[in-house]
Scaffold this motif. Structure first.
Motif, mmCIF file in Angstrom:
data_model
loop_
_atom_site.group_PDB
_atom_site.id
_atom_site.type_symbol
_atom_site.label_atom_id
_atom_site.label_comp_id
_atom_site.label_asym_id
_atom_site.label_seq_id
_atom_site.Cartn_x
_atom_site.Cartn_y
_atom_site.Cartn_z
ATOM 1 N N GLY A 98 2.027 -1.456 -15.153
ATOM 2 C CA GLY A 98 0.150 -1.183 -15.888
ATOM 3 C C GLY A 98 -0.494 -1.906 -15.663
ATOM 4 O O GLY A 98 -1.289 -1.158 -16.605
ATOM 5 N N GLN A 100 -2.549 -1.476 -13.131
ATOM 6 C CA GLN A 100 -3.248 -0.970 -12.349
ATOM 7 C C GLN A 100 -3.989 0.002 -12.977
ATOM 8 O O GLN A 100 -4.582 0.695 -12.520
ATOM 9 N N ILE A 101 -3.336 0.447 -14.444
ATOM 10 C CA ILE A 101 -4.261 1.522 -15.025
ATOM 11 C C ILE A 101 -5.161 1.015 -16.069
ATOM 12 O O ILE A 101 -5.016 -0.578 -16.609
ATOM 13 N N GLY A 102 -5.902 1.878 -16.133
ATOM 14 C CA GLY A 102 -7.147 1.511 -17.191
ATOM 15 C C GLY A 102 -8.445 -0.351 -16.785
ATOM 16 O O GLY A 102 -8.416 -0.598 -15.881
ATOM 17 N N LYS A 107 -6.496 -2.516 -20.575
ATOM 18 C CA LYS A 107 -5.923 -2.440 -18.750
ATOM 19 C C LYS A 107 -4.588 -3.610 -19.674
ATOM 20 O O LYS A 107 -3.269 -3.744 -19.036
ATOM 21 N N ALA A 110 -2.020 -1.806 -21.659
ATOM 22 C CA ALA A 110 -1.190 -1.069 -20.391
ATOM 23 C C ALA A 110 -0.040 -2.001 -19.754
ATOM 24 O O ALA A 110 0.889 -1.356 -19.500
ATOM 25 N N THR A 111 -0.569 -3.453 -19.599
ATOM 26 C CA THR A 111 -0.215 -4.055 -18.707
ATOM 27 C C THR A 111 1.496 -4.724 -19.771
ATOM 28 O O THR A 111 2.543 -5.110 -19.527
#
Length: 175
Positions: A98, A100-102, A107, A110-111
């Motif tokens: 997660g 690695q996204i946004g 971010k 997503a994490t």
């Protein structure tokens, strides 16, 4: 904007820790009873006003007689118990993916979402890997009054269909 991001990160971290703690609680082990009747007979006790004698400490045995009508094998699946390691590993893997996204607040979200999702998936994978299958037997007995009684037992022993049996205190005895 930086303060808002820290507040969201703190709240999401607290939610993640709460979710991981809930996933790590082991489920209670199922208790297996041998020769438990499928449809137990109700116990009847007549009301007594004032006994003039001392009643025995144990109840008298309830005895029925009958014949074995059927013996069938039953495969049961017991859900596995989890140690929490799957949830922790899954949560860490989900958090890494997660992350690695946004960027920015996205971010952080997503994490956190990856950590929670990974913990749930990791816990389920561990439970599925520890699932146990057991074979037991259902012994159906037609008692002399025409009723049927069923018992789940680990092994039927030397019982065969047609054998004459005695049922005493929910236990089967071959005659």
């Amino acid at each position: 904007m930086r303060t808002h991001s820290r507040i969201v990160s703190t709240v999401l971290t607290a939610a993640l820790l709460a979710a991981l703690a809930a996933c790590g609680a082991p489920a209670p082990a199922p208790q297996e009873q041998m020769a438990t009747p499928y449809y137990p007979a109700p116990a009847y006790q007549a009301p007594v006003a004032a006994p003039t004698y001392q009643a025995p400490a144990t109840a008298p045995a309830y005895v029925e007689y009958g014949r074995v009508a059927n013996i069938e094998m039953i495969r049961t699946t017991d859900p596995g118990r989890t140690s929490g390691a799957g949830a922790v590993i899954g949560g860490l893997a989900g958090a890494v993916i997660g992350h690695q996204i946004g960027g920015g607040l996205g971010k952080d979200l997503a994490t956190a979402a990856g950590a929670v999702g990974g913990a749930v998936v990791g816990n389920n994978v561990e439970r599925n890997n520890r699932t146990q299958e057991r074979d037991s037997y259902r012994v159906s007995i037609q008692v002399d009054n025409g009723a049927y009684r069923s018992f789940n037992v680990a092994s039927p022993g030397d019982l065969r269909i047609g054998d004459r049996v005695r049922l005493e205190n929910n236990q089967i005895f071959r005659m």
